[in-house]
Design a protein around this motif. Structure first.
Motif, PDB file in Angstrom:
ATOM      1  N   GLU A   1      14.315   1.321 -10.656  1.00 13.54           N
ATOM      2  CA  GLU A   1      14.596   2.334 -11.676  1.00 13.54           C
ATOM      3  C   GLU A   1      13.367   2.434 -12.571  1.00 13.54           C
ATOM      4  OE1 GLU A   1      18.239   1.854 -13.726  1.00 13.54           O
ATOM      5  OE2 GLU A   1      17.875   3.549 -15.103  1.00 13.54           O
ATOM      6  N   VAL A   2      12.867   3.644 -12.730  1.00 16.89           N
ATOM      7  CA  VAL A   2      11.657   3.860 -13.518  1.00 16.89           C
ATOM      8  C   VAL A   2      12.044   4.678 -14.756  1.00 16.89           C
ATOM      9  CG1 VAL A   2       9.340   4.854 -13.523  1.00 16.89           C
ATOM     10  CG2 VAL A   2      10.297   3.881 -11.418  1.00 16.89           C
ATOM     11  N   ILE A   3      11.780   4.115 -15.882  1.00 15.40           N
ATOM     12  CA  ILE A   3      12.061   4.829 -17.131  1.00 15.40           C
ATOM     13  C   ILE A   3      10.716   5.039 -17.816  1.00 15.40           C
ATOM     14  CG2 ILE A   3      13.297   4.744 -19.322  1.00 15.40           C
ATOM     15  CD1 ILE A   3      15.197   2.708 -17.838  1.00 15.40           C
ATOM     16  N   LYS A   4      10.289   6.242 -17.812  1.00 13.30           N
ATOM     17  CA  LYS A   4       8.914   6.467 -18.300  1.00 13.30           C
ATOM     18  C   LYS A   4       8.852   7.636 -19.269  1.00 13.30           C
ATOM     19  CE  LYS A   4       5.588   8.296 -15.826  1.00 13.30           C
ATOM     20  NZ  LYS A   4       5.418   9.656 -16.401  1.00 13.30           N
ATOM     21  N   GLN A   5       7.790   7.579 -20.000  1.00 12.92           N
ATOM     22  CA  GLN A   5       7.517   8.672 -20.927  1.00 12.92           C
ATOM     23  C   GLN A   5       6.353   9.503 -20.400  1.00 12.92           C
ATOM     24  OE1 GLN A   5       6.808   6.632 -24.603  1.00 12.92           O
ATOM     25  NE2 GLN A   5       9.007   6.171 -24.894  1.00 12.92           N
ATOM     26  N   GLU A   6       6.285  10.678 -20.886  1.00 11.89           N
ATOM     27  CA  GLU A   6       5.222  11.585 -20.440  1.00 11.89           C
ATOM     28  C   GLU A   6       3.876  10.983 -20.804  1.00 11.89           C
ATOM     29  OE1 GLU A   6       6.026  15.561 -21.617  1.00 11.89           O
ATOM     30  OE2 GLU A   6       4.049  16.296 -21.001  1.00 11.89           O
ATOM     31  N   GLY A   7       2.943  11.132 -19.910  1.00 17.59           N
ATOM     32  CA  GLY A   7       1.613  10.610 -20.154  1.00 17.59           C
ATOM     33  C   GLY A   7       1.330   9.289 -19.460  1.00 17.59           C
ATOM     34  N   GLU A   8       2.346   8.580 -19.090  1.00 18.38           N
ATOM     35  CA  GLU A   8       2.149   7.320 -18.363  1.00 18.38           C
ATOM     36  C   GLU A   8       2.185   7.596 -16.864  1.00 18.38           C
ATOM     37  OE1 GLU A   8       5.552   5.220 -19.606  1.00 18.38           O
ATOM     38  OE2 GLU A   8       4.648   4.462 -21.455  1.00 18.38           O
ATOM     39  N   VAL A   9       1.519   6.719 -16.145  1.00 16.05           N
ATOM     40  CA  VAL A   9       1.608   6.765 -14.673  1.00 16.05           C
ATOM     41  C   VAL A   9       2.260   5.469 -14.221  1.00 16.05           C
ATOM     42  CG1 VAL A   9       0.332   6.844 -12.507  1.00 16.05           C
ATOM     43  CG2 VAL A   9      -0.453   8.214 -14.458  1.00 16.05           C
ATOM     44  N   ARG A  10       3.225   5.599 -13.324  1.00 15.81           N
ATOM     45  CA  ARG A  10       3.888   4.393 -12.809  1.00 15.81           C
ATOM     46  C   ARG A  10       3.852   4.417 -11.281  1.00 15.81           C
ATOM     47  NH1 ARG A  10       3.798   2.957 -17.158  1.00 15.81           N
ATOM     48  NH2 ARG A  10       5.417   2.188 -18.566  1.00 15.81           N
TER      49      ARG A  10
ATOM     50  N   ARG B   1       0.813  -1.216   0.000  1.00 16.45           N
ATOM     51  CA  ARG B   1       0.000   0.000   0.000  1.00 16.45           C
ATOM     52  C   ARG B   1       0.848   1.269   0.000  1.00 16.45           C
ATOM     53  NH1 ARG B   1      -5.379  -0.972   1.237  1.00 16.45           N
ATOM     54  NH2 ARG B   1      -5.818  -3.142   1.789  1.00 16.45           N
ATOM     55  N   SER B   2       2.115   1.115   0.321  1.00 18.71           N
ATOM     56  CA  SER B   2       2.991   2.282   0.260  1.00 18.71           C
ATOM     57  C   SER B   2       3.648   2.304  -1.110  1.00 18.71           C
ATOM     58  CB  SER B   2       4.068   2.171   1.355  1.00 18.71           C
ATOM     59  OG  SER B   2       3.450   2.025   2.607  1.00 18.71           O
ATOM     60  N   ARG B   3       3.528   3.424  -1.758  1.00 17.43           N
ATOM     61  CA  ARG B   3       4.036   3.479  -3.131  1.00 17.43           C
ATOM     62  C   ARG B   3       4.569   4.864  -3.483  1.00 17.43           C
ATOM     63  NH1 ARG B   3      -1.237   1.357  -5.994  1.00 17.43           N
ATOM     64  NH2 ARG B   3      -1.910   0.473  -4.019  1.00 17.43           N
ATOM     65  N   LEU B   4       5.441   4.850  -4.484  1.00 14.56           N
ATOM     66  CA  LEU B   4       5.818   6.107  -5.135  1.00 14.56           C
ATOM     67  C   LEU B   4       5.027   6.164  -6.434  1.00 14.56           C
ATOM     68  CD1 LEU B   4       9.716   6.216  -4.826  1.00 14.56           C
ATOM     69  CD2 LEU B   4       8.060   7.596  -3.567  1.00 14.56           C
ATOM     70  N   ARG B   5       4.448   7.318  -6.693  1.00 14.82           N
ATOM     71  CA  ARG B   5       3.698   7.461  -7.959  1.00 14.82           C
ATOM     72  C   ARG B   5       4.392   8.499  -8.832  1.00 14.82           C
ATOM     73  NH1 ARG B   5      -2.529   7.522  -7.619  1.00 14.82           N
ATOM     74  NH2 ARG B   5      -2.056   5.276  -7.672  1.00 14.82           N
ATOM     75  N   PHE B   6       4.848   8.047  -9.963  1.00  8.21           N
ATOM     76  CA  PHE B   6       5.423   8.952 -10.938  1.00  8.21           C
ATOM     77  C   PHE B   6       4.288   9.372 -11.874  1.00  8.21           C
ATOM     78  CE2 PHE B   6       8.827   6.569  -9.216  1.00  8.21           C
ATOM     79  CZ  PHE B   6       9.877   7.468  -9.116  1.00  8.21           C
ATOM     80  N   ALA B   7       3.890  10.580 -11.718  1.00  5.28           N
ATOM     81  CA  ALA B   7       2.658  11.044 -12.374  1.00  5.28           C
ATOM     82  C   ALA B   7       2.854  11.206 -13.889  1.00  5.28           C
ATOM     83  CB  ALA B   7       2.218  12.367 -11.746  1.00  5.28           C
ATOM     84  N   ALA B   8       1.758  11.410 -14.563  1.00  6.80           N
ATOM     85  CA  ALA B   8       1.767  11.452 -16.036  1.00  6.80           C
ATOM     86  C   ALA B   8       2.687  12.527 -16.611  1.00  6.80           C
ATOM     87  CB  ALA B   8       0.341  11.631 -16.531  1.00  6.80           C
ATOM     88  N   PRO B   9       2.770  13.703 -15.987  1.00  3.12           N
ATOM     89  CA  PRO B   9       3.560  14.763 -16.663  1.00  3.12           C
ATOM     90  C   PRO B   9       5.072  14.490 -16.668  1.00  3.12           C
ATOM     91  CG  PRO B   9       2.024  15.701 -15.068  1.00  3.12           C
ATOM     92  CD  PRO B   9       2.025  14.230 -14.828  1.00  3.12           C
ATOM     93  N   VAL B  10       5.562  13.689 -15.722  1.00  6.26           N
ATOM     94  CA  VAL B  10       7.016  13.552 -15.628  1.00  6.26           C
ATOM     95  C   VAL B  10       7.507  12.499 -16.610  1.00  6.26           C
ATOM     96  CG1 VAL B  10       7.072  14.233 -13.202  1.00  6.26           C
ATOM     97  CG2 VAL B  10       6.992  11.804 -13.829  1.00  6.26           C
ATOM     98  N   SER B  11       8.728  12.677 -17.025  1.00  2.00           N
ATOM     99  CA  SER B  11       9.330  11.692 -17.919  1.00  2.00           C
ATOM    100  C   SER B  11      10.822  11.636 -17.644  1.00  2.00           C
ATOM    101  CB  SER B  11       9.097  12.080 -19.391  1.00  2.00           C
ATOM    102  OG  SER B  11       9.753  13.308 -19.660  1.00  2.00           O
ATOM    103  N   GLY B  12      11.385  10.523 -18.019  1.00  3.17           N
ATOM    104  CA  GLY B  12      12.836  10.386 -17.845  1.00  3.17           C
ATOM    105  C   GLY B  12      13.203   9.124 -17.067  1.00  3.17           C
ATOM    106  N   ASP B  13      14.444   9.125 -16.637  1.00  8.35           N
ATOM    107  CA  ASP B  13      15.001   7.937 -15.965  1.00  8.35           C
ATOM    108  C   ASP B  13      15.164   8.266 -14.476  1.00  8.35           C
ATOM    109  OD1 ASP B  13      16.443   5.838 -15.045  1.00  8.35           O
ATOM    110  OD2 ASP B  13      17.981   5.884 -16.593  1.00  8.35           O
ATOM    111  N   TYR B  14      14.406   7.626 -13.643  1.00 10.87           N
ATOM    112  CA  TYR B  14      14.430   7.911 -12.206  1.00 10.87           C
ATOM    113  C   TYR B  14      14.965   6.673 -11.454  1.00 10.87           C
ATOM    114  CZ  TYR B  14      11.334  11.811 -13.304  1.00 10.87           C
ATOM    115  OH  TYR B  14      10.798  12.949 -13.816  1.00 10.87           O
TER     116      TYR B  14
END
Lengths: 385, 540
Positions: free
Chosen positions: B300-309, B274-287
């Motif tokens: 490691e989260v590699i995401k594009q803008e528009g996705e939620v992770r 239940r504890s989570r980090l949410r990388f919201a849709a606007p952010v992108s890049g390699d975290y």
């Protein structure tokens, strides 16, 4: 593991855990104790040792004499036994007398030194610069006093706790370090245990000594005052005092040279605690010399009523006994009795014995025993008297 | 990425898009089993890995927390032997059979993960090979409905390193004929490639992205469930991408897949935590998400803008790092229990590469910790005479030691020992009087050693601090009642030694010690003593 807390907490605590179990780890302390021990009077060294039958004296090791139990017999009984034995081919009279007498001295008179030995079996209870104290020691349950043995090393130019360091022992040659030791065996009534540890002690014996090269041998004197003991111990039956002067040297390790022992004892109105009922205190002089070739000499002089059974002749005669023996035990005894009821008369007794202590010559001037043997068989030709 | 490998990746997407594996709906009960193994040490001729065992621990953790593998159904094997491995598999199989017998309708899944060396068709564990055909045979006979084998088997280098000492055929190439139903086999690299570790990531590239993917980074669908396909794709893409510039060369994970109509297999569910980090849709890049307290890169989260992770994490403090061309963005966040913490770039602070405090934070601190128990004997003697003749005697000693190898860093060990020695002797107290004594010594030592050399022979040097307790009792007539004497001190020293290593467990040691001892009873004395020791060691 965090190093800092480990060093500053665990390590010191661990060290503390191990500390305090024993004395400091020190050779100096041990050697200093040994120096004091070597200066204390030793009952074994100060024992009078005569040649023993069936042995060649030169080869003997230093052992105390093994003598038969006297079974509570009086001095007269023993003297009569010696006289009867000598005339029947046993030990010579004056050798036998010397043996019995020195045995009494060893066991009774110098017996108090055994107490010193027992105290010194334990480490000092207090150590200070130039000073050691053993005890207090309760002795046996029946003893009315506690004991304490105190020693001080006397060094020229050093401030001393007591004035007993003012003069070195008479007749002793000091070493290059000019050091000698003062000591005292002290007694205190057990009733006085409420006093502080330093209070109420009476010096029953005190002496001075110069140890010989770190051994228990050496030179010194000691004064044993029975009356002082009696002042703390009402059960003490002894009286008077002893003044002992001694000079001893150790034997060579290979026994090629025997030990040297010279003991002079002056008895002042002395009466041993175990003396028979009615025994009179004694004024006497006792000299013992054991040369390092095992030859020796014993001399005894006293005033005593030799004919104590006759109330009409109660004056005290002067008794002088000198016995000598050579390396192998063969020897001679000369006795002179004078003064007292003898007035201007002088009585003599002469006796010689071989290395088996059997009589080879006997003669006296008062008809005590018949003449025996030939004086030409004596190892010592000259008369002392 | 080559065309053929892209085609392969696309193929698996096509296959997995079909409902070949039963979807885990509420009517289907799936019981999951896992064997997770890691071996830093492959063998005497192989470079020891830094992160293989740690990777195994990470995989085990994420499977337990998010993959619904019960603790009782999981075996974690670190630094084990082939026999341990096979025995663990057998024990799990016994449990699977028991469940299948009791509840025939229940589906079972067995996941086997291995990180370590491989060579010539065998996994290399502590110098012993485990032929892959044995695992193949086991998989073929297993009663589990789905068997998943994941092998991360490789080497290391400057910042990245090659896993293992030699290039070996990959598992899949050996298992080309694999066609059993319900089996998936994934390897971290192709048959002619080495797999690589990264000091920056604190693990192998493959496992790092695999674990990140399982935590949610791979959840492209955003449904909170990470399927095998999602996890593989995320792992494949990022492993290939991030190893393309390394000295070891680009590393291409491979797979063998045969699930026959069982649909998408869900490996983890992000919402299980239940504890989570949410990388919201606007952010992108390699975290990168760090847990600095534990010294690990969590994901490691590699995401594009528009996705939620969503990345599932245990509650705690984390550092988020985003790489940019000219700097990094860094930020510390705290995730509370049951909290979904949203991350955006505004929370992060621009930091130069030089000031990046995460650098080196995940370097291995406990690398291949090995516990060695040893015992031996030796001789202790002081250098100064006559000290050694009548104060501190030369004595034989016995000792026990516990060495924690690689405790501080690699090759730097913490050594603890206790020694006991003594003998009878004498002290000269006067010119012709020797007092007999009973002399003894006990020592407690702690030291730090640096070891270098080969697997069969090593030398080591170090420092040692000893707590020394020395005593002596007096015997003989005159001093027999004297109070025993003792002395306690702390003594610093240096040690040097050599080891002959017979096998994985046993070694023979010769060690020399030189110590300083300050003695202040009979005057102040600075003394030195030495110890020569001969010992056997057993490494657990």
């Amino acid at each position: 593991m965090r190093i800092k807390p480990f060093f500053f907490t665990v390590m010191p605590l661990t060290i503390l855990l191990f500390q305090g179990c024993g004395d400091p780890f020190s050779n100096d302390l041990l050697r200093e104790d040994a120096r004091f021990l070597s200066a204390a009077p030793d009952a074994q060294v100060l024992q009078v040792k005569l040649p023993e039958q069936g042995t060649i004296a030169m080869n003997k090791t230093r052992q105390p004499l093994v003598l038969s139990d006297d079974g509570g017999r009086t001095g007269d009984d023993q003297f009569n036994d010696c006289a009867g034995s000598a005339s029947n081919g046993g030990r010579a009279l004056w050798y036998c007398f010397t043996d019995n007498f020195t045995h009494d001295v060893n066991q009774g008179v110098l017996g108090f030194l055994d107490l010193v030995d027992k105290v010194l079996e334990y480490p000092p209870s207090a150590r200070a610069n130039n000073r050691r104290i053993w005890g207090p020691w309760p002795g046996e349950e029946k003893d009315a006093t506690d004991f304490r043995f105190e020693m001080e090393r006397c060094e020229p130019g050093t401030e001393q706790a007591e004035d007993w360091c003012k003069e070195p022992p008479n007749g002793c040659k000091l070493g290059n370090d000019r050091v000698f030791y003062a000591y005292a065996l002290e007694v205190r009534s057990k009733q006085k245990r409420n006093l502080s540890s330093d209070q109420g002690w009476v010096k029953a014996m005190q002496g001075l000594s110069v140890p010989f090269e770190g051994t228990r041998y050496g030179c010194g004197n000691l004064d044993f005052d029975v009356d002082r003991v009696a002042s703390e111990d009402p059960t003490e039956k002894g009286k008077g005092s002893l003044l002992v002067q001694y000079d001893t040297r150790p034997p060579q390790a290979d026994q090629s040279i025997g030990e040297y022992v010279k003991i002079d004892i002056v008895f002042n109105q002395f009466l041993p605690g175990d003396a028979d009922e009615g025994t009179e205190p004694v004024d006497a002089q006792y000299n013992y010399l054991l040369e390092n070739d095992r030859s020796g000499q014993f001399a005894y002089e006293t005033r005593a009523d030799l004919d104590e059974n006759n109330p009409l002749r109660s004056a005290k005669e002067k008794l002088e006994i000198v016995t000598r023996w050579n390396t192998f035990g063969a020897g001679r005894g000369d006795v002179r009795i004078s003064k007292g009821d003898l007035k201007d008369m002088v009585a003599y007794s002469h006796e010689c014995w071989n290395q088996d202590f059997g009589r080879v010559y006997y003669e006296d001037t008062f008809g005590f025993q018949p003449k025996e043997g030939d004086e030409a068989l004596c190892e010592f030709e000259s008369w002392t008297f | 990425m080559t065309i053929s490998r892209l085609a392969m990746a696309l193929m698996i997407l096509v296959v997995m898009a079909e409902p070949v594996l039963a979807q885990e709906d509420s009517n289907t009960k799936v019981v999951r089993f896992a064997l997770v193994a890691g071996n830093n040490r492959g063998g005497d001729d192989m470079v020891e890995l830094k992160y293989a065992e740690r990777d195994a621990t990470k995989v085990a953790s994420v499977l337990r927390r998010l993959g619904r593998v019960r603790r009782s159904n999981m075996r974690v094997l670190l630094n084990g032997d082939p026999d341990d491995f096979i025995n663990s598999l057998k024990r799990l199989e016994t449990r699977i059979e028991r469940i299948k017998n009791r509840k025939p309708n229940v589906e079972t899944m067995l996941l086997v993960y291995y990180s370590g060396h491989s060579k010539n068709g065998s996994l290399m564990m502590n110098g012993s090979p485990l032929p892959l055909r044995k695992i193949k045979s086991f998989f073929a006979s297993s009663k589990a409905d789905v068997r998943i084998g994941i092998l991360d088997s490789c080497r290391a280098g400057e910042i990245t390193r090659l896993k293992g000492g030699q290039i070996a055929p990959s598992f899949l190439n050996v298992e080309n004929d694999l066609n059993a139903s319900g089996q998936v086999l994934i390897t971290s690299s192709a048959g002619d490639e080495d797999s690589q570790e990264s000091d920056e990531l604190g693990g192998s590239f493959f496992t790092h992205y695999f674990v990140s993917g399982l935590r949610g980074a791979a959840d492209r669908s955003g449904d909170g469930a990470v399927t095998l396909v999602e996890a593989y794709n995320y792992t494949y893409n990022n492993t290939v991408l991030k190893t393309s510039g390394t000295r070891g060369g680009t590393q291409h994970p491979e797979y063998k897949f045969d699930l026959k109509g069982r649909g998408n297999l869900v490996l983890t569910r992000v919402n299980a935590e239940r504890s989570r980090l949410r990388f919201a849709a606007p952010v992108s890049g390699d975290y990168l998400v760090y847990n600095l307290k534990k010294g690990v890169v969590v994901a490691e989260v590699i995401k594009q803008e528009g996705e939620v992770r969503d990345i599932a994490l245990a509650p705690g403090n984390y550092v988020i790092k985003k790489r940019r061309s000219h700097d990094v963005l860094l930020g510390k966040v705290t995730v509370s229990k049951n909290e979904i913490k949203e991350i955006n770039d505004e929370q992060l602070k621009s930091t130069s590469y030089e000031d990046d405090y995460t650098k080196g934070a995940v370097m291995v601190k406990i690398n291949g910790l090995k516990v060695e128990l040893g015992t031996g004997m030796g001789l202790q003697g002081f250098f100064e005479s006559p000290i050694r003749d009548d104060l501190f005697l030369t004595i034989p000693i016995l000792f026990l030691n516990v060495d924690l190898h690689n405790f501080i860093t690699k090759n730097l060990s913490l050594a603890l020992d206790v020694s006991l020695g003594g003998r009878d002797g004498s002290v000269r107290v006067t010119e012709d009087t020797d007092v007999p004594i009973e002399y003894g010594e006990m020592g407690l030592g702690v030291g730090v050693n640096y070891t270098l050399g080969w697997d069969w022979f090593r030398i080591y040097i170090g420092g040692r601090l000893a707590l020394v307790y020395i005593w002596r009792k007096f015997k003989g007539m005159e001093f027999r009642n004297w109070t025993p004497q003792d002395f306690t001190t702390v003594s610093p020293g240096l040690i040097a030694g050599m080891q002959a290593v017979f096998n994985r467990h046993w070694k023979l040691k010769l060690e020399g010690r030189v110590h300083y001892l300050y003695y202040n009873v009979d005057g102040d004395k600075s003394l030195g003593y030495g110890e020569g020791l001969f010992a056997f060691g057993y490494v657990f």
